[in-house]
Design a protein around this motif. Structure first.
Motif, short mmCIF file in Angstrom:
data_model
loop_
_atom_site.label_atom_id
_atom_site.label_comp_id
_atom_site.label_asym_id
_atom_site.label_seq_id
_atom_site.Cartn_x
_atom_site.Cartn_y
_atom_site.Cartn_z
N PRO A 1 0.14 -20.58 -9.43
CA PRO A 1 0.17 -22.04 -9.58
C PRO A 1 -0.24 -22.77 -8.30
N GLN A 2 0.01 -22.17 -7.16
CA GLN A 2 -0.34 -22.79 -5.88
C GLN A 2 -1.86 -22.92 -5.76
N LEU A 3 -2.56 -21.82 -6.01
CA LEU A 3 -4.02 -21.81 -5.85
C LEU A 3 -4.70 -22.60 -6.97
N ALA A 4 -4.27 -22.38 -8.22
CA ALA A 4 -4.87 -23.12 -9.34
C ALA A 4 -4.59 -24.60 -9.21
N GLY A 5 -3.37 -24.93 -8.78
CA GLY A 5 -3.01 -26.34 -8.63
C GLY A 5 -3.82 -27.04 -7.58
N HIS A 6 -4.24 -26.34 -6.54
CA HIS A 6 -5.08 -26.92 -5.49
C HIS A 6 -6.36 -27.48 -6.08
N LEU A 7 -6.98 -26.71 -6.98
CA LEU A 7 -8.24 -27.15 -7.58
C LEU A 7 -7.99 -28.18 -8.68
N ILE A 8 -7.01 -27.92 -9.53
CA ILE A 8 -6.75 -28.82 -10.67
C ILE A 8 -6.28 -30.20 -10.20
N ALA A 9 -5.55 -30.23 -9.07
CA ALA A 9 -5.02 -31.50 -8.57
C ALA A 9 -6.01 -32.24 -7.66
N SER A 10 -7.22 -31.71 -7.53
CA SER A 10 -8.14 -32.27 -6.53
C SER A 10 -8.97 -33.44 -7.06
N GLY A 11 -8.59 -33.97 -8.21
CA GLY A 11 -9.22 -35.21 -8.65
C GLY A 11 -10.52 -35.06 -9.39
N GLY A 12 -10.70 -34.00 -10.14
CA GLY A 12 -11.90 -33.86 -10.97
C GLY A 12 -11.92 -34.91 -12.08
N LYS A 13 -13.07 -35.08 -12.69
CA LYS A 13 -13.22 -36.12 -13.71
C LYS A 13 -12.55 -35.76 -15.03
N ARG A 14 -12.20 -34.48 -15.23
CA ARG A 14 -11.65 -34.03 -16.52
C ARG A 14 -12.60 -34.41 -17.67
N LEU A 15 -13.90 -34.34 -17.37
CA LEU A 15 -14.88 -34.80 -18.34
C LEU A 15 -14.88 -33.95 -19.61
N ARG A 16 -14.78 -32.64 -19.46
CA ARG A 16 -14.88 -31.77 -20.63
C ARG A 16 -13.71 -31.95 -21.60
N PRO A 17 -12.44 -31.93 -21.10
CA PRO A 17 -11.35 -32.21 -22.04
C PRO A 17 -11.42 -33.63 -22.61
N MET A 18 -11.93 -34.57 -21.82
CA MET A 18 -12.08 -35.94 -22.33
C MET A 18 -13.04 -35.98 -23.52
N LEU A 19 -14.08 -35.14 -23.47
CA LEU A 19 -15.03 -35.07 -24.59
C LEU A 19 -14.34 -34.58 -25.85
N THR A 20 -13.44 -33.59 -25.69
CA THR A 20 -12.68 -33.09 -26.85
C THR A 20 -11.84 -34.21 -27.44
N LEU A 21 -11.15 -34.96 -26.59
CA LEU A 21 -10.27 -36.03 -27.06
C LEU A 21 -11.08 -37.17 -27.70
N ALA A 22 -12.16 -37.59 -27.05
CA ALA A 22 -12.96 -38.71 -27.56
C ALA A 22 -13.65 -38.34 -28.87
N SER A 23 -14.12 -37.09 -28.97
CA SER A 23 -14.76 -36.63 -30.22
C SER A 23 -13.76 -36.66 -31.37
N ALA A 24 -12.54 -36.18 -31.10
CA ALA A 24 -11.49 -36.18 -32.13
C ALA A 24 -11.16 -37.61 -32.55
N ARG A 25 -11.11 -38.50 -31.55
CA ARG A 25 -10.80 -39.92 -31.85
C ARG A 25 -11.91 -40.53 -32.70
N MET A 26 -13.17 -40.22 -32.39
CA MET A 26 -14.29 -40.75 -33.17
C MET A 26 -14.19 -40.33 -34.63
N LEU A 27 -13.69 -39.11 -34.87
CA LEU A 27 -13.58 -38.58 -36.23
C LEU A 27 -12.31 -39.04 -36.94
N GLY A 28 -11.46 -39.79 -36.24
CA GLY A 28 -10.23 -40.27 -36.85
C GLY A 28 -9.14 -39.22 -36.96
N TYR A 29 -9.23 -38.17 -36.16
CA TYR A 29 -8.23 -37.10 -36.21
C TYR A 29 -6.90 -37.60 -35.64
N GLU A 30 -5.81 -37.32 -36.35
CA GLU A 30 -4.50 -37.85 -35.93
C GLU A 30 -3.48 -36.75 -35.60
#
Length: 316
Positions: A25-54
């Protein structure tokens, strides 16, 4: 629009990053907490929202997508011997290559646990295939490194695999969980693929841009590594014998001297290689938007179109 869901994704990421082995968790957290755009998971969420998935399945799957991405970053930084990512020292600089590779393996394994928990063989097939394609793309890029004869076609093959495959999968799995059918899944995958290509093309332009400093990266990393990207391919083919000899010395032989990066930038500007590369990105961005044409207009669809514009505007 998806901020609340993104908070749930981040929570899932932090929960699944836990391990009794403290370094993980120390090493993974260093990268994950470094302020990336989270663009790829955002695409999953936005695509689901566009389709009306609840439902809620897309939350863990978005976390799964980010784990795959983070694992590849850990491995990439070792392969590229990178020292900075998002303005911070890379994990391999702080902890060394071996822990970085092994924690990357851990994150890949976690992503597969999340896929299996979802219970859909189709989702498992899409994401596991994307993981294989990413690895193929990275290996193909290794074989083209320092090879100034690399063609634009091979370059596109590399970025379609190493970057666009995960963008495509991130979008396509939303069509699966929303149970919208093959046609919708294909359209989402196509959107993600072309967005990913545009995104990577712009990234390759940025390596030669003064904007790199504001992004926490150093200018000319690709040049120093002899990485053959589209701006170099265009400048090499448009140059004369003397210029091609320069590219062969600096990129193929990695025989670089003071002032070579500045001369490379002069040649890229002389042959409008950076501007023309951005035009290629705009072309793929337009194709990404076209793939959404069959979906009814709604705020989430507009967000997906705006993401295309955001990815390309980074070049300016």
């Amino acid at each position: 629009m998806v901020a609340d869901e993104m908070n749930e994704v981040n929570e899932a990421i932090l929960n699944r990053m836990e391990s009794p082995v403290a370094l993980i968790p120390q090493l993974a957290g260093h990268l994950i907490a470094s302020g990336g755009k989270r663009l790829r998971p955002m695409l999953t969420l936005a695509s689901a929202r566009m389709l009306g998935y609840e439902g809620k399945r897309h939350i863990n799957l978005a976390a799964c997508v980010e784990f795959i991405h983070t694992a590849t970053l850990l491995h990439d930084d070792v392969v590229d011997e990178s020292e900075l990512r998002r303005g911070r020292k890379t994990a391999n600089v702080i902890w060394g290559n071996q822990p970085s590779v092994l924690v990357g393996d851990f994150l890949f394994s976690r992503s597969f646990e999340l896929m299996v928990e979802d219970g859909s063989l189709k989702v498992l097939k899409i994401l596991s295939r994307a993981s294989s394609i990413i690895a193929e793309g990275e290996v193909l890029q290794l074989t083209t490194a320092n090879d100034t004869s690399t063609t634009e076609e091979v370059y596109l093959e590399v970025i379609a695999a190493k970057t666009a495959a995960l963008f495509a999968a991130a979008c396509e799995i939303s069509g699966v969980v929303a149970e919208q059918g093959e046609k919708v899944e294909t359209a989402l995958s196509t959107y993600g693929k072309y967005l990913g290509i545009a995104f990577q093309i712009v990234d390759d332009v940025l390596d030669y841009s003064a904007k790199q400093a504001t992004l926490g990266k150093t200018v000319g990393d690709d040049f120093r590594e002899g990485k053959i990207t589209l701006p170099i391919i265009l400048a090499f083919h448009r140059g004369d014998d003397e210029e091609r000899a320069f590219w062969n010395r600096t990129m193929a032989d990695l025989n670089q001297q003071d002032g070579d990066l500045d001369h490379a930038l002069d040649l890229l500007n002389k042959h409008t290689a950076l501007e023309d590369t951005i035009e290629r990105a705009k072309h793929y961005g337009a194709m990404a938007k076209d793939a959404l044409g069959t979906f009814p207009n709604n705020p989430a669809k507009q967000v997906l179109c705006d993401i295309v514009d955001f990815c390309i505007s980074r070049a300016y």
